[in-house]
Design a protein around this motif. Sequence first.
Motif, PDB file in Angstrom:
ATOM      1  N   PHE A 214      -1.118   3.773   4.628  1.00 47.57           N
ATOM      2  CA  PHE A 214      -1.002   2.838   3.502  1.00 47.57           C
ATOM      3  C   PHE A 214      -2.142   1.825   3.545  1.00 47.57           C
ATOM      4  O   PHE A 214      -2.531   1.351   4.617  1.00 47.57           O
ATOM      5  CB  PHE A 214       0.319   2.052   3.561  1.00 47.57           C
ATOM      6  CG  PHE A 214       1.565   2.891   3.382  1.00 47.57           C
ATOM      7  CD1 PHE A 214       1.496   4.253   3.105  1.00 47.57           C
ATOM      8  CD2 PHE A 214       2.834   2.289   3.495  1.00 47.57           C
ATOM      9  CE1 PHE A 214       2.648   5.007   2.962  1.00 47.57           C
ATOM     10  CE2 PHE A 214       3.985   3.039   3.340  1.00 47.57           C
ATOM     11  CZ  PHE A 214       3.893   4.397   3.074  1.00 47.57           C
TER      12      PHE A 214
ATOM     13  N   HIS B 130       3.386  -1.023  -7.402  1.00 43.51           N
ATOM     14  CA  HIS B 130       2.283  -0.789  -6.474  1.00 43.51           C
ATOM     15  C   HIS B 130       0.944  -1.235  -7.051  1.00 43.51           C
ATOM     16  O   HIS B 130      -0.101  -1.050  -6.461  1.00 43.51           O
ATOM     17  CB  HIS B 130       2.219   0.690  -6.072  1.00 43.51           C
ATOM     18  CG  HIS B 130       3.416   1.120  -5.274  1.00 43.51           C
ATOM     19  ND1 HIS B 130       3.759   2.426  -5.065  1.00 43.51           N
ATOM     20  CD2 HIS B 130       4.364   0.377  -4.628  1.00 43.51           C
ATOM     21  CE1 HIS B 130       4.865   2.489  -4.330  1.00 43.51           C
ATOM     22  NE2 HIS B 130       5.251   1.254  -4.063  1.00 43.51           N
TER      23      HIS B 130
ATOM     24  N   PHE C 116       2.793  -4.794   3.839  1.00 43.97           N
ATOM     25  CA  PHE C 116       3.822  -3.755   3.855  1.00 43.97           C
ATOM     26  C   PHE C 116       4.885  -4.114   4.884  1.00 43.97           C
ATOM     27  O   PHE C 116       4.550  -4.526   6.008  1.00 43.97           O
ATOM     28  CB  PHE C 116       3.220  -2.398   4.237  1.00 43.97           C
ATOM     29  CG  PHE C 116       2.322  -1.822   3.186  1.00 43.97           C
ATOM     30  CD1 PHE C 116       2.854  -1.335   1.992  1.00 43.97           C
ATOM     31  CD2 PHE C 116       0.948  -1.764   3.379  1.00 43.97           C
ATOM     32  CE1 PHE C 116       2.029  -0.798   1.018  1.00 43.97           C
ATOM     33  CE2 PHE C 116       0.113  -1.222   2.400  1.00 43.97           C
ATOM     34  CZ  PHE C 116       0.651  -0.748   1.216  1.00 43.97           C
TER      35      PHE C 116
ATOM     36  N   CYS D 158       0.099   3.922  -1.334  1.00 42.67           N
ATOM     37  CA  CYS D 158       1.253   4.164  -0.452  1.00 42.67           C
ATOM     38  C   CYS D 158       2.190   5.168  -1.095  1.00 42.67           C
ATOM     39  O   CYS D 158       1.965   5.592  -2.215  1.00 42.67           O
ATOM     40  CB  CYS D 158       1.988   2.847  -0.189  1.00 42.67           C
ATOM     41  SG  CYS D 158       2.553   2.037  -1.697  1.00 42.67           S
ATOM     42  N   THR D 159       3.225   5.547  -0.386  1.00 40.69           N
ATOM     43  CA  THR D 159       4.222   6.472  -0.942  1.00 40.69           C
ATOM     44  C   THR D 159       5.326   5.652  -1.624  1.00 40.69           C
ATOM     45  O   THR D 159       5.452   4.446  -1.378  1.00 40.69           O
ATOM     46  CB  THR D 159       4.815   7.347   0.180  1.00 40.69           C
ATOM     47  OG1 THR D 159       5.330   6.478   1.201  1.00 40.69           O
ATOM     48  CG2 THR D 159       3.763   8.264   0.778  1.00 40.69           C
TER      49      THR D 159
ATOM     50  N   ARG E 101       3.205   5.661   7.026  1.00 46.37           N
ATOM     51  CA  ARG E 101       2.900   4.260   6.753  1.00 46.37           C
ATOM     52  C   ARG E 101       1.497   3.872   7.254  1.00 46.37           C
ATOM     53  O   ARG E 101       0.862   2.981   6.704  1.00 46.37           O
ATOM     54  CB  ARG E 101       3.979   3.401   7.440  1.00 46.37           C
ATOM     55  CG  ARG E 101       3.878   1.917   7.243  1.00 46.37           C
ATOM     56  CD  ARG E 101       5.027   1.260   7.994  1.00 46.37           C
ATOM     57  NE  ARG E 101       4.963  -0.189   7.982  1.00 46.37           N
ATOM     58  CZ  ARG E 101       4.263  -0.904   8.861  1.00 46.37           C
ATOM     59  NH1 ARG E 101       3.558  -0.314   9.801  1.00 46.37           N
ATOM     60  NH2 ARG E 101       4.272  -2.226   8.782  1.00 46.37           N
TER      61      ARG E 101
ATOM     62  N   ALA F  60       7.554   2.975   0.208  1.00 43.76           N
ATOM     63  CA  ALA F  60       6.972   1.803   0.876  1.00 43.76           C
ATOM     64  C   ALA F  60       7.682   0.521   0.451  1.00 43.76           C
ATOM     65  O   ALA F  60       8.146   0.397  -0.677  1.00 43.76           O
ATOM     66  CB  ALA F  60       5.490   1.711   0.538  1.00 43.76           C
TER      67      ALA F  60
END
Length: 446
Positions: A279, A328, A410, A297-298, A276, A301
């Motif tokens: 991010f 995203h 986030f 981000c992945t 994180r 998230a």
Amino acid sequence: MNLVSFSIKTKGAHNFARRLGTVFTRFGVSEAPTRQALYTIIDSLRQYNAEPTFFIPAVVLRRHPELITEIAHSGVEIGIHGYIHNDYRLLSESEQYEQTRQAIAVFEQTPISYRGFRNPYLGWTEESLHIFAALGFMYESNEAVIHDVIDLDQFTPLLRNGYEKSLELFQATTCTAYALRPHFEGALLRIPTSIPDDEMLFDRLRVTSPKRVGGIWCKVMQRVYELGGLYTLNLHPERGILCKRALDILLSYAHNQPLPVWVARLGDIAQWWKERSQFRLNITPQAPHHWHVEATCTPRATLLARYVTVEDASLTPWSGMDVCIQSHSFTVHAPRCPCIALSLQTPEQVADFLQEQGLPVVRSSQEEADKYAMYLDIAEGLGTTREEQLQRRSALMEQVEQLEAPLIRFGCWPNRSRAALGVTGDIDSVTIQDFFLRVLEVHQHT
Ligand SMILES: [Zn+2]
């Protein structure tokens, strides 16, 4: 100071005598009672597809490598709980270093891959943190956050006194949204742990009814959920069977919250916090009052928004003023740029801090301040002493949490989770022999 005098000092002679009595009921000369207790905790968590994190002193692991390797292979995380069960606050820096290195050497002789360290008595010092970082630990879990969910007036002064001694021993800090989040100090992640632990309830306050213990844990969970933090439950496996119902009550309570509670091992929480930390949110103006948001981000998230109209992405409800965005890359309509602006003289430390908290940050001059959700001018930074830093960081996060202005950020936890729960415990001894060897080992090392 050896364990006997240490225990007597912190628990009182009377409590130590009671403790000796319970040793014979909770441990055996064989591993069997501890094995059963460990699997009781493991099985309760399995029902929720989760695993616990246990910490063990290296000398205890060395005496029971098969049992500990077996549970590690079943998915349980094993962390280091010292070389022997002693208090690092009584050691010099070089002694701390040497014992930590020795503990690692014992772990390296087994197939167990450790990621974290928790000190006996949560006894960490500034030196310990440098040592953990230098020796490559991913995280430590010693910072104790106290949840005052118990009405202490209903206990006798004697019991209250014992409870307060524990608070001192654990160097407990007060509970805030910020204190309940992990944070990086250099490369080392610090994962807060929660008290009262099982020992404070059972041995100090003599609260032993599973329903009552479960009720206290649910109250802590409720508060952690409201603050969106992490609840690191401390449950010594020696009380695994006594606490089975209480643990089931807590797990069911966490599972039934409106938003998910992520039940995870501390190593997975450390992994997540690291992931994180990379991010980023890139917010660019598109047209008057229109902003394009690009999140780097992945997939797991959690992206949150408040006081904006999201134009081209689907939303799901979240908590308080926030909604959860399912994309995203999207466009928002908002009267102000949904991010936090810092004055040019605010040190970089503040920007780094806000970024770790999942917030988008830009630099701006005072004249442009009202173009942003929030404008901060903190020339003096976030404090110097630990106490000051905790206070200022907590106050700043509270200000952000209550912000009634457009904001994208986030969330703390993956997959729309509102809070996290880590079930952890220290395997101080496996057998009766371990319990008495502990006294000897600590005596030999002082
Ligand atoms: Zn311990």
